[in-house]
Write a protein that holds these residues in place. Structure first.
Motif, PDB file in Angstrom:
ATOM      1  N   UNK A  91     -25.783  -6.417 -17.762  1.00  0.00           N
ATOM      2  CA  UNK A  91     -24.920  -5.324 -17.347  1.00  0.00           C
ATOM      3  C   UNK A  91     -23.945  -5.850 -16.303  1.00  0.00           C
ATOM      4  N   UNK A  92     -22.683  -5.521 -16.498  1.00  0.00           N
ATOM      5  CA  UNK A  92     -21.692  -5.943 -15.524  1.00  0.00           C
ATOM      6  C   UNK A  92     -20.753  -4.790 -15.219  1.00  0.00           C
ATOM      7  N   UNK A  93     -20.056  -4.915 -14.097  1.00  0.00           N
ATOM      8  CA  UNK A  93     -19.104  -3.901 -13.686  1.00  0.00           C
ATOM      9  C   UNK A  93     -17.854  -3.972 -14.552  1.00  0.00           C
ATOM     10  N   UNK A  94     -17.200  -2.812 -14.710  1.00  0.00           N
ATOM     11  CA  UNK A  94     -15.956  -2.768 -15.471  1.00  0.00           C
ATOM     12  C   UNK A  94     -16.061  -1.786 -16.615  1.00  0.00           C
ATOM     13  N   UNK A  95     -14.948  -1.615 -17.323  1.00  0.00           N
ATOM     14  CA  UNK A  95     -14.973  -0.646 -18.397  1.00  0.00           C
ATOM     15  C   UNK A  95     -13.806  -0.798 -19.346  1.00  0.00           C
ATOM     16  N   UNK A  96     -13.650   0.198 -20.229  1.00  0.00           N
ATOM     17  CA  UNK A  96     -12.578   0.191 -21.222  1.00  0.00           C
ATOM     18  C   UNK A  96     -11.932   1.573 -21.273  1.00  0.00           C
ATOM     19  N   UNK A 117     -23.344  15.124 -19.967  1.00  0.00           N
ATOM     20  CA  UNK A 117     -23.304  15.241 -18.510  1.00  0.00           C
ATOM     21  C   UNK A 117     -23.064  13.856 -17.934  1.00  0.00           C
ATOM     22  N   UNK A 118     -21.984  13.716 -17.186  1.00  0.00           N
ATOM     23  CA  UNK A 118     -21.709  12.454 -16.497  1.00  0.00           C
ATOM     24  C   UNK A 118     -22.525  12.399 -15.215  1.00  0.00           C
ATOM     25  N   UNK A 119     -22.493  13.505 -14.463  1.00  0.00           N
ATOM     26  CA  UNK A 119     -23.279  13.530 -13.220  1.00  0.00           C
ATOM     27  C   UNK A 119     -23.388  14.941 -12.675  1.00  0.00           C
ATOM     28  N   UNK A 120     -24.399  15.121 -11.838  1.00  0.00           N
ATOM     29  CA  UNK A 120     -24.555  16.299 -10.999  1.00  0.00           C
ATOM     30  C   UNK A 120     -24.285  15.835  -9.579  1.00  0.00           C
ATOM     31  N   UNK A 121     -23.441  16.547  -8.857  1.00  0.00           N
ATOM     32  CA  UNK A 121     -23.183  16.246  -7.452  1.00  0.00           C
ATOM     33  C   UNK A 121     -23.451  17.530  -6.675  1.00  0.00           C
ATOM     34  N   UNK A 122     -24.663  17.662  -6.150  1.00  0.00           N
ATOM     35  CA  UNK A 122     -25.030  18.903  -5.484  1.00  0.00           C
ATOM     36  C   UNK A 122     -24.980  20.050  -6.475  1.00  0.00           C
ATOM     37  N   UNK A 151     -10.683   5.216 -17.755  1.00  0.00           N
ATOM     38  CA  UNK A 151     -11.492   4.007 -17.935  1.00  0.00           C
ATOM     39  C   UNK A 151     -12.952   4.420 -17.822  1.00  0.00           C
ATOM     40  N   UNK A 152     -13.734   4.047 -18.820  1.00  0.00           N
ATOM     41  CA  UNK A 152     -15.155   4.382 -18.870  1.00  0.00           C
ATOM     42  C   UNK A 152     -15.959   3.100 -18.797  1.00  0.00           C
ATOM     43  N   UNK A 153     -16.957   3.087 -17.913  1.00  0.00           N
ATOM     44  CA  UNK A 153     -17.791   1.898 -17.813  1.00  0.00           C
ATOM     45  C   UNK A 153     -18.675   1.933 -16.588  1.00  0.00           C
ATOM     46  N   UNK A 154     -19.180   0.773 -16.219  1.00  0.00           N
ATOM     47  CA  UNK A 154     -20.075   0.651 -15.081  1.00  0.00           C
ATOM     48  C   UNK A 154     -19.263   0.504 -13.799  1.00  0.00           C
ATOM     49  N   UNK A 177     -22.897  -4.547  -7.588  1.00  0.00           N
ATOM     50  CA  UNK A 177     -23.752  -5.336  -8.472  1.00  0.00           C
ATOM     51  C   UNK A 177     -25.206  -4.909  -8.424  1.00  0.00           C
ATOM     52  N   UNK A 178     -25.641  -4.270  -7.336  1.00  0.00           N
ATOM     53  CA  UNK A 178     -27.032  -3.846  -7.276  1.00  0.00           C
ATOM     54  C   UNK A 178     -27.231  -2.346  -7.427  1.00  0.00           C
ATOM     55  N   UNK A 179     -26.137  -1.590  -7.603  1.00  0.00           N
ATOM     56  CA  UNK A 179     -26.254  -0.147  -7.897  1.00  0.00           C
ATOM     57  C   UNK A 179     -24.991   0.283  -8.610  1.00  0.00           C
ATOM     58  N   UNK A 180     -25.131   0.625  -9.894  1.00  0.00           N
ATOM     59  CA  UNK A 180     -23.953   1.044 -10.649  1.00  0.00           C
ATOM     60  C   UNK A 180     -24.266   2.292 -11.464  1.00  0.00           C
ATOM     61  N   UNK A 181     -23.206   3.035 -11.739  1.00  0.00           N
ATOM     62  CA  UNK A 181     -23.295   4.221 -12.587  1.00  0.00           C
ATOM     63  C   UNK A 181     -22.325   4.051 -13.737  1.00  0.00           C
TER      64      UNK A 181
END
Length: 192
Positions: free
Chosen positions: A1-6, A54-59, A113-116, A120-124
């Motif tokens: 898994x690496x950071x970045x997206x498309x 669902x992408x995320x819940x924030x509160x 852009x969709x991706x991580x 490097x030690x915490x990604x969504x």
């Protein structure tokens, strides 16, 4: 898994509970969690029914994404279904002498852009871009039980929605006001 997206063309749904902070100050943390989860689950099931993720819940906020064919239609149809179901659910809560909560919803669409994202030690895995930011701003502009979308997104739909004209809004970071419209519901089909 690496950071970045498309790049990806998507439709976004943001929902946020109105008056949440004021209400949560008057009840126990346990009750806040219980009630909030009920409202989040109700919306989530509808979003999933219309093919959203669902992408995320924030509160007390939900960020959902719709992709594929008719994404704009399905996103706005989900928003209408959420408001309709919340009205019914709130009537039940009021009848039980429980607090009713309302949401405002903002929807917009376009390329992101969709991706991580993250470190490097915490990604969504998420979507980033101006479209996402504008969707969130529209949600903030929506009143309780109101759906706000852009005229651009509405122009990409085939669904006959009932509309309410809204004044363009000025959004931080944008030179020109954004032309918006309120979605009131689905057009009733005329009887044959």
């Amino acid at each position: 898994m690496k950071l970045g997206g498309s790049r990806q063309d998507s439709a976004f749904f943001f929902s946020d509970v109105r008056g949440f902070t004021a209400w949560s100050e008057k009840t126990t943390p346990e009750n806040v969690v219980t009630v909030l989860n009920e409202y989040l689950d109700l919306q989530t099931q509808i979003i999933k029914r219309f093919g959203g993720d669902i992408d995320k819940y924030v509160g007390d906020e939900i960020m959902a994404v719709f992709t594929g064919d008719d994404k704009e239609d399905r996103c706005l149809q989900a928003a209408v279904a959420v408001i309709d179901e919340l009205k019914r659910y709130n009537d039940e809560r009021v009848a039980r002498k429980e607090t009713a909560l309302n949401v405002g919803i903002g929807c917009h669409c376009g390329e992101v852009v969709v991706g991580n994202m993250g470190s490097h030690d915490r990604m969504d895995f998420t979507a980033i871009g101006d479209v996402v930011n504008l969707s969130a701003r529209l949600c903030s502009a929506a009143e309780a039980l109101q759906i706000v979308t852009t005229k651009h997104m509405l122009g990409l739909t085939k669904t006959p929605f009932r509309l309410r004209e809204l004044e363009p809004i000025k959004v931080k970071g944008k030179e020109k006001p954004i032309e918006i419209v309120g979605i009131v519901g689905l057009e009733e089909k005329a009887p044959k």
